[in-house]
Design a protein around this motif. Structure first.
Motif, short mmCIF file in Angstrom:
data_model
loop_
_atom_site.label_atom_id
_atom_site.label_comp_id
_atom_site.label_asym_id
_atom_site.label_seq_id
_atom_site.Cartn_x
_atom_site.Cartn_y
_atom_site.Cartn_z
N ASN A 159 2.48 2.24 -9.00
CA ASN A 159 3.12 0.93 -9.02
C ASN A 159 2.24 -0.15 -8.41
OD1 ASN A 159 5.16 -1.24 -7.81
ND2 ASN A 159 6.16 -0.27 -9.55
N SER A 180 0.18 -3.19 -10.43
CA SER A 180 0.54 -4.58 -10.12
C SER A 180 -0.67 -5.39 -9.69
CB SER A 180 1.61 -4.60 -9.01
OG SER A 180 1.06 -4.17 -7.78
N TYR A 222 6.73 -7.70 -11.70
CA TYR A 222 7.40 -7.88 -10.42
C TYR A 222 8.92 -7.98 -10.59
CZ TYR A 222 2.95 -8.63 -8.02
OH TYR A 222 1.71 -8.47 -7.48
N SER A 227 10.27 -4.54 -11.43
CA SER A 227 10.23 -3.67 -10.26
C SER A 227 11.32 -4.02 -9.27
CB SER A 227 8.85 -3.77 -9.57
OG SER A 227 7.82 -3.25 -10.38
N ALA A 228 11.55 -5.33 -9.07
CA ALA A 228 12.58 -5.77 -8.13
C ALA A 228 13.96 -5.29 -8.56
CB ALA A 228 12.56 -7.29 -8.02
N SER A 256 6.61 -0.67 -15.54
CA SER A 256 7.16 -1.04 -14.25
C SER A 256 8.38 -0.19 -13.90
CB SER A 256 7.55 -2.52 -14.24
OG SER A 256 8.18 -2.87 -13.04
N SER A 297 8.48 2.41 -10.89
CA SER A 297 9.51 2.11 -9.88
C SER A 297 10.39 3.32 -9.61
CB SER A 297 10.38 0.94 -10.35
OG SER A 297 9.65 -0.26 -10.39
N ASN A 323 11.98 -1.71 -1.21
CA ASN A 323 10.87 -2.08 -2.07
C ASN A 323 11.16 -3.33 -2.88
OD1 ASN A 323 8.67 0.05 -1.81
ND2 ASN A 323 10.48 1.31 -2.04
N THR A 324 12.46 -3.58 -3.18
CA THR A 324 12.82 -4.85 -3.81
C THR A 324 12.48 -6.01 -2.87
OG1 THR A 324 14.56 -3.89 -5.17
CG2 THR A 324 14.74 -6.23 -4.69
N ARG A 358 10.05 -6.07 -0.85
CA ARG A 358 8.61 -6.25 -0.97
C ARG A 358 8.27 -7.18 -2.14
NH1 ARG A 358 4.38 -2.72 0.32
NH2 ARG A 358 5.85 -0.95 0.49
N TYR A 359 8.90 -6.92 -3.30
CA TYR A 359 8.58 -7.71 -4.49
C TYR A 359 9.12 -9.12 -4.40
CZ TYR A 359 6.69 -3.57 -6.66
OH TYR A 359 5.90 -2.49 -6.93
N THR A 417 6.67 -10.94 -2.42
CA THR A 417 5.48 -11.22 -3.22
C THR A 417 5.70 -12.42 -4.13
OG1 THR A 417 4.94 -8.86 -3.21
CG2 THR A 417 3.83 -10.22 -4.85
#
Length: 461
Positions: free
Chosen positions: A19, A23, A52, A55-56, A106, A110, A404-405, A407-408, A411
């Protein structure tokens, strides 16, 4: 840690790294894709944003699925999905199909990230912080060297190679994971005996749909405005629709018997909520530097692309070096001291960025990069350890996905922040303003960390 645990960690790490690797590799392919599909940057940039956004959304969805169907099944399925997407993306006949395969890629990657940390949490019971530091090396290392690997692949074999390079990683991870990840226990629900409507209630299909539509609409409104350089009536309407749908999602989740995101549980464990808020802001800080500093160095300081790449690689490498040290430190002392040190480094690094000007020696940039790199290594392990301590085991899959969401989202927000501060022209003055904003965010992180400690954590160490 025994031999089987080490092989388990390695097999999960090979899947999880896909992942962040994908990215970051794509960033160096944008110019080539513009020429291949004859599109402008605004359109081509969606090959990054789509990844992104997907992934979110996918990571908490897959976290929920893993709690229902089993983490081993979801992990192995994710490898298959990633394999198919990586094989078909180079064959895309149009940019639209490339976006489709990029989204599928993705989702597949994910699936592995959402359950990889949970697999480590459940099946590696000794020296968990050390195990998390190894996972951090896979995650941070892949993100750090992604642009370098992508540049080499495109130079020698053109842009399809950045998809095809995933195949050996997928094959190795699948073979090892099949052997090392323990079989899943019986499902939480007797899914085979359920009606279709009951099955939809169990997975909270309505909640997933509201979450996906609301988040996509909100991010499309924000990112479209950022890509086009101005805010139109259409951007505002789409963003408002996203906010309204997300409001409906919150209302639905509070009433659902089997919620996709257990908001009541978050209210019961406020420390878990604060961990996610803190992690999102940490990533706003880190990726604002990761995305903003290269453009500043090239456009304002006229540093060559090669030397800029070397400087940015040092950011990732310093994070990698610190991660195993952080793991041992956190194993002995818990996450608090490491996170406190990280907060101090982020404040110092942000203040340092705010003081840079066109005559500042390059070593000054290196000091800021080192501060952020070390803090990132401490945060990757410390925040994950804090999440595990603050999350009840029965929802660890959902908690990992939401983590992890965060994190995105951080970003994406960092990209928006750079666009707002810099506009279409990078300048030394703009970097100073960015540094001031990052300093304010870093200071707020210290306050949030204190609030999280005061909120308490469940005793699940």
């Amino acid at each position: 840690m025994n031999v089987r645990s080490k092989w388990l960690l390695f097999s999960v790490g090979l899947g999880v790294l896909l992942n962040p690797l994908n990215s970051s590799m794509i960033a160096v392919a944008i110019a080539r894709l513009q020429n291949v599909y004859r599109l402008d940057f605004t359109v081509v940039s969606w090959v990054i944003f789509s990844f992104y956004i997907a992934s979110a959304i996918a990571q908490p969805v897959m976290g929920k699925a893993s709690d229902l169907f089993g983490r081993r099944k979801i992990f192995l399925t994710g490898l298959v999905v990633a394999f198919v997407a990586s094989l078909l993306a180079p064959l895309s006949s149009s940019f639209g199909w490339l976006i489709v395969f990029r989204i599928v890629q993705s989702v597949g990657t994910s699936m592995m990230v959402a359950v990889g940390m949970a697999i480590v949490r459940i099946h590696i019971t000794e020296k968990q912080a050390t195990a998390l530091s190894v996972m951090s090396i896979f995650l941070s290392g892949a993100a750090a060297i992604g642009p370098f690997i992508g540049g080499v692949l495109i130079h020698w074999w053109d842009w399809p190679a950045i998809f095809l390079v995933n195949i050996p990683f997928v094959a190795a991870s699948f073979q090892l994971a099949w052997r090392t990840i323990p079989k899943d226990g019986p499902p939480t629900y007797a899914l085979r005996n359920m009606s279709f409507r009951k099955w939809l209630d169990v997975i909270d299909a309505s909640g997933i749909l509201l979450f996906a539509v609301g988040l996509v609409a909100l991010l499309v409104g924000l990112l479209s405005a950022k890509s086009s350089g101005h805010v139109s009536f259409w951007h505002v309407i789409v963003g408002l629709i996203g906010l309204i749908v997300l409001g409906a999602f919150v209302r639905h989740e509070l009433k659902a018997t089997s919620p996709f995101i257990p908001l009541r549980t978050f209210a019961k464990y406020p420390a878990m909520t604060w961990v996610n808020v803190e992690f999102m802001l940490v990533n706003v800080l880190f990726y604002s530097l990761f995305f903003g500093l290269p453009s500043y160095l090239q456009m304002v300081r006229h540093v060559s692309e090669f030397h800029t790449g070397i400087l940015m690689l040092s950011l990732g490498l310093s994070s990698l070096v610190v991660s195993p040290i952080a793991g041992r430190w956190i194993d002995k002392s818990g996450p608090r001291p490491a996170l406190l040190a990280s907060g101090i480094l982020m404040v110092l690094g942000s203040v340092w960025i705010a003081t840079l000007n066109q005559s500042s020696p390059v070593i000054s940039v290196c000091l800021a990069l080192a501060a952020f790199g070390i803090s990132n290594g401490l945060n990757n392990v410390g925040m994950q350890a804090a999440l595990f301590k603050s999350s009840p085991k029965e929802i660890i899959g959902v908690a990992s996905g939401l983590f992890n969401t965060s994190r995105y989202l951080g970003t994406i927000l960092s990209s928006l922040l750079i666009g707002i501060v810099m506009g279409g022209h990078f300048s030394a003055g703009g970097l100073r303003v960015l540094g001031i904003i990052l300093t304010a965010i870093a200071l707020s992180l210290v306050l949030i960390s204190r609030r999280r400690r005061e909120s308490g954590q469940p005793d699940e160490s």
